[in-house]
Design a protein around this motif. Structure first.
Motif, mmCIF file in Angstrom:
data_model
loop_
_atom_site.group_PDB
_atom_site.id
_atom_site.type_symbol
_atom_site.label_atom_id
_atom_site.label_comp_id
_atom_site.label_asym_id
_atom_site.label_seq_id
_atom_site.Cartn_x
_atom_site.Cartn_y
_atom_site.Cartn_z
ATOM 1 N N GLY A 75 47.055 40.323 37.027
ATOM 2 C CA GLY A 75 45.646 39.964 36.970
ATOM 3 C C GLY A 75 44.773 41.204 36.931
ATOM 4 N N PHE A 89 44.775 34.313 42.341
ATOM 5 C CA PHE A 89 44.151 33.223 41.578
ATOM 6 C C PHE A 89 43.819 32.027 42.483
ATOM 7 N N ASN A 94 39.917 28.494 38.913
ATOM 8 C CA ASN A 94 40.777 29.345 38.091
ATOM 9 C C ASN A 94 41.973 28.521 37.618
ATOM 10 N N SER A 200 40.079 33.044 34.405
ATOM 11 C CA SER A 200 38.940 33.013 35.313
ATOM 12 C C SER A 200 37.919 31.952 34.904
#
Length: 223
Positions: A75, A89, A94, A200
């Protein structure tokens, strides 16, 4: 072989985890709702603290790594909700965990607080930058100074088959170049690199089906 074909095992975890940062997996709908409230409150407290002292030298979210994984997802950096939960996350908006399951990487939908379970499926997790921010736009070039070297060492020591960047900005921050989605020409030894769309909420304008297509392409490339 992928998730349903892998034998149950407990691979070694190479990252330490602050027990106070990692919440126990909630059981039942009510427990999950309460868990979410705790995470959101922690996120609010963390945001306020960082507003007073923006320097955060170590990541609030642990790496989830082991030798010989099929793919490590990288990420960009922790947001406030993920930092509060101590999980990758973790923002409920997300789509990462849902995309992971829908693309066939996991046999069931894994919750963020169950992140270490993905090791059983040959999956690892890390971030390009350690500092917690409201969004990736708040990151500075200095946040990525050691990322390329760290990921190269990760590939050399743990030898994952693939390193998949979740979002172009994770790759761009690491290598100072704009990538296209998909497999990259760059390799880290025998580890192949792939760039996925960001999962995202800030990337919600990109349709879910389009993002799922890239996750499935990675899944098929891994074999």
């Amino acid at each position: 072989m992928w998730p349903r074909d892998l034998p149950a095992r407990e691979p070694p975890v190479l990252a330490c985890l602050d027990s106070q940062a990692q919440l126990e997996p909630p059981r039942g709908a009510l427990a999950r709702a309460r868990h979410r409230l705790v995470v959101e409150r922690r996120a609010g407290c963390l945001q306020a603290a960082l507003g007073r002292s923006p320097a955060l030298t170590s990541s609030a979210v642990p790496d989830v790594l082991a030798p010989g994984l099929r793919v490590v997802f990288c990420g960009i950096n922790p947001g406030f909700v993920s930092a509060a939960a101590g999980a990758h996350f973790a923002n409920s908006r997300n789509d990462f965990w849902r995309l992971l399951h829908d693309a066939g990487f996991t046999p069931r939908l894994v919750a963020p607080e169950e992140q270490f379970e993905v090791l059983k499926f040959g999956i690892g997790l890390t971030n390009a930058a350690a500092r917690t921010t409201r969004g990736s736009g708040d990151l500075r070039r200095s946040d990525f100074l050691e990322t390329a070297e760290r990921l190269s060492a990760l590939a050399g020591e743990l030898r994952p088959g693939w390193l998949a960047f979740v979002g172009k900005e994770a790759y761009r921050g690491t290598y100072r170049e704009r990538p296209e989605l998909g497999e990259q020409t760059r390799r880290l030894g025998e580890t192949r690199l792939f760039v996925l769309p960001s999962t995202s909420p800030a990337n919600a304008a990109v349709p879910y089906a389009q993002r799922l297509r890239w996750f499935r392409e990675l899944r098929e490339s891994i074999g």
